[in-house]
Design an enzyme around this catalytic site. Structure first.
Site, PDB file in Angstrom:
ATOM      1  N   HIS A   1       0.846  -1.202   0.000  1.00 50.30           N
ATOM      2  CA  HIS A   1       0.000   0.000   0.000  1.00 50.30           C
ATOM      3  C   HIS A   1       0.879   1.249   0.000  1.00 50.30           C
ATOM      4  O   HIS A   1       0.679   2.176   0.783  1.00 50.30           O
ATOM      5  CB  HIS A   1      -0.981  -0.019   1.184  1.00 50.30           C
ATOM      6  CG  HIS A   1      -2.122  -0.973   0.963  1.00 50.30           C
ATOM      7  ND1 HIS A   1      -3.333  -0.595   0.450  1.00 50.30           N
ATOM      8  CD2 HIS A   1      -2.192  -2.317   1.132  1.00 50.30           C
ATOM      9  CE1 HIS A   1      -4.124  -1.652   0.344  1.00 50.30           C
ATOM     10  NE2 HIS A   1      -3.452  -2.715   0.739  1.00 50.30           N
TER      11      HIS A   1
ATOM     12  N   TYR B   1       3.515  -5.138   9.375  1.00 48.04           N
ATOM     13  CA  TYR B   1       3.377  -3.675   9.281  1.00 48.04           C
ATOM     14  C   TYR B   1       4.486  -2.999  10.087  1.00 48.04           C
ATOM     15  O   TYR B   1       5.067  -1.991   9.677  1.00 48.04           O
ATOM     16  CB  TYR B   1       2.034  -3.205   9.859  1.00 48.04           C
ATOM     17  CG  TYR B   1       0.796  -3.435   9.025  1.00 48.04           C
ATOM     18  CD1 TYR B   1       0.641  -4.546   8.211  1.00 48.04           C
ATOM     19  CD2 TYR B   1      -0.264  -2.528   9.077  1.00 48.04           C
ATOM     20  CE1 TYR B   1      -0.522  -4.743   7.482  1.00 48.04           C
ATOM     21  CE2 TYR B   1      -1.430  -2.722   8.355  1.00 48.04           C
ATOM     22  CZ  TYR B   1      -1.556  -3.833   7.563  1.00 48.04           C
ATOM     23  OH  TYR B   1      -2.707  -4.037   6.864  1.00 48.04           O
TER      24      TYR B   1
END
Lengths: 181, 367
Positions: B73, B343
């Protein structure tokens, strides 16, 4: 014949072994969590409050140490070794104080909420800055290795004195009562 | 204390040379055992196990390293606004954010993949990360996408699918054989893709529905745990995406349309929380829950500010789905802890890197 062998006061021995257990646990959790996908969240959720407890504990220890009478070294410990023992003790105190602060600081700089347990959380001690986070995150790893190797040196030195020189060095900090001779 | 101890206890008899060596060896073994134990915990003896670092290396293998950007992303833009809770979800969760009232929110719209300059297309999957920031210092972060279900249900499958989609250097396209082999071993992905293909893409970011996909647990004030999934459902009417790219050839047309939309007035979504029934899978993000499950409209999300990625804004926030307030807890979905770990690894790597300008620049956002 009598010797001057004495133990550290009960409060110091209790705090020593409590710290030892917590520090070994948090080092193990730290090294495991960075390599884990499945248990990462659970381990981080323990690592954070445990680090804070160690910070509190090291402050209590340092204060308690100022008010305690410490036993003399055995005669087998040379003045050079005394200096090293003292320096490594101070190094451990410093690491145990700085490492949790670096952890707290890096989470602050990353703007994570610093959750201890449930609604309990810590306030940020640094402004939001990812460059600062990156530097502190690296420092946290380096300090963890330094702490681990200082522990190994400390543990190895005590084993050497107790098993090779057999000067009952361990008895000074033994978690049980050792009668003076 | 005066004693008449025998000299032997005061002055132990000297150790023999073999005795000394044996004890030294014993000390060595003990120390090695401790060091080895830590290496074991750190995964040094299982070099093929999937770790957060190897996972992120996988993204870098497929997309290359784009300095300072998220490993997945990567292309995105910041937004901000607020959430007006109506109190409806408070019966399931004691979280502060669900009490009636307003909470400030920052967010980030994104496209998947590690290329921060990838062109927008009608079939681009859209991502929305949100951070709800109540006054009490807690945060609720969620990272959602506009697919109805997720395509995999384990971290390993995610990784294998990622590598299977790596473009062949010769053709510039993924090797269809590799993807076929992956799908052959993952019937759950085939089923999920059927559900995904049955639903048309929306024309923009502003009229898309974003889903949590993973299940969570809401904890009520009385301690009752309810399995939930949530979605943000747009006020803007759904319009299907045009099948071909607009003639303008604007590589950022989805983002540019969102900027124009927000600058013409606040964009709103309903926060819909759906409760699962016993037997509804909470550990498998590829399986939808039945349509008739009870849901509440917990309040309105309003996004009225838009900003290019910049120091200190959404660029520098890790939308870790396990940053949760009291009253929201993880489910048994294995993807959740893995997402949190990966993440974090991506965040740590990019945090210290030199930052390049994002695809959406401040001049794109200026009116």
């Amino acid at each position: 014949m009598t010797t001057d062998l004495e133990q550290f006061p009960v409060s110091m021995r209790f705090l020593h072994w409590l710290t030892a257990a917590m520090v070994l646990t948090i080092l193990g959790i730290g090294v495991a969590m960075v390599a884990s996908l499945a248990d990462y969240h659970q381990l981080v959720s323990i690592h954070r409050p445990l680090g804070f407890l160690i910070l509190v504990l090291v402050v209590i220890r340092f204060v308690n140490r100022q008010f305690s009478t410490m036993p003399a070294f055995p005669a087998t410990v040379s003045s050079g070794e005394r200096f090293i023992a003292h320096a490594s003790e101070m190094l451990l105190y410093t690491l145990l104080f700085v490492q949790p602060l670096v952890g707290w600081g890096m989470l602050s700089a990353a703007r994570y909420p610093i959750v201890l347990y449930g609604p309990l959380h810590l306030f940020p001690i640094l402004p939001h800055s990812v460059m600062l986070y990156a530097a502190l995150r690296k420092a946290h790893t380096v300090l963890a290795y330094l702490l681990f190797f200082t522990f190994i040196a400390h543990f190895g030195a005590v084993l050497f004195h107790t098993l090779i020189l057999r000067d009952r060095l361990f008895s000074r900090m033994a978690p049980y009562r050792v009668p003076a001779r | 204390m005066p004693t008449d101890a025998t000299p032997s206890t005061d002055q132990p008899a000297p150790l023999s040379v073999p005795g000394t060596l044996a004890r030294l060896a014993g000390i060595g073994v003990v120390l090695l055992f401790v060091v080895g134990g830590f290496l074991y915990l750190g995964g040094w003896f299982s070099p093929h196990e999937l770790t957060p670092a190897r996972f992120v290396n996988g993204f870098q293998k497929v997309f290359g390293i784009h300095s300072g950007f998220r490993r997945n992303h990567a292309k995105g833009m910041c937004v901000a606004g607020y959430f007006d809770s109506n109190g409806q979800a408070a019966r399931w969760s004691k979280a502060d954010v669900f009490r009636p009232g307003r909470v400030s929110v920052i967010g980030r719209f994104s496209l998947p993949g590690g290329n921060p300059y990838v062109a927008d297309t009608p079939a681009s999957v859209r991502g929305l990360g949100l951070a709800f920031r109540p006054q009490n210092g807690e945060e609720w972060r969620t990272a959602m996408i506009d697919l109805p279900v997720f395509v995999v249900n384990t971290p390993q499958a995610f990784y294998d699918q990622l590598l299977a989609s790596k473009p062949d250097p010769a053709t510039g396209k993924p090797d269809p054989e590799k993807m076929k082999a992956f799908l052959a071993g993952h019937p759950e992905t085939v089923r999920a893709l059927t559900i995904i293909k049955a639903q048309p893409f929306s024309s923009g970011f502003e009229n898309a529905t974003y889903n949590s996909l993973n299940a969570f647990r809401f904890i009520s004030a009385s301690g009752t745990s309810t399995p939930v999934r949530w979605s943000v459902v747009p006020f803007d009417p759904f319009k299907p995406a045009e099948p071909s790219q607009p003639a303008t050839q604007d590589r950022n047309y989805l983002f540019d349309a969102l900027i124009a939309r927000i600058q013409s007035g606040p964009v709103r979504w309903h926060l819909i929380v759906t409760a699962g029934q016993p037997g509804d899978p909470t550990d498998d993000a590829t399986i939808p829950w039945p349509e008739d499950r009870e849901h509440v409209d917990a309040g309105t999300l309003t996004l009225d500010q838009v900003e290019a990625e910049a120091p200190g804004n959404c660029r520098d926030v890790n939308f870790d789905p396990l940053v949760l307030p009291v009253g929201i807890a993880p489910s048994d979905d294995p993807l959740l802890s893995a997402r949190s770990a990966v993440y974090s690894q991506s965040f740590t790597r990019r945090a210290g890197e030199k930052k390049e300008p994002s695809a959406i620049t401040p001049s794109d956002v200026r009116k």
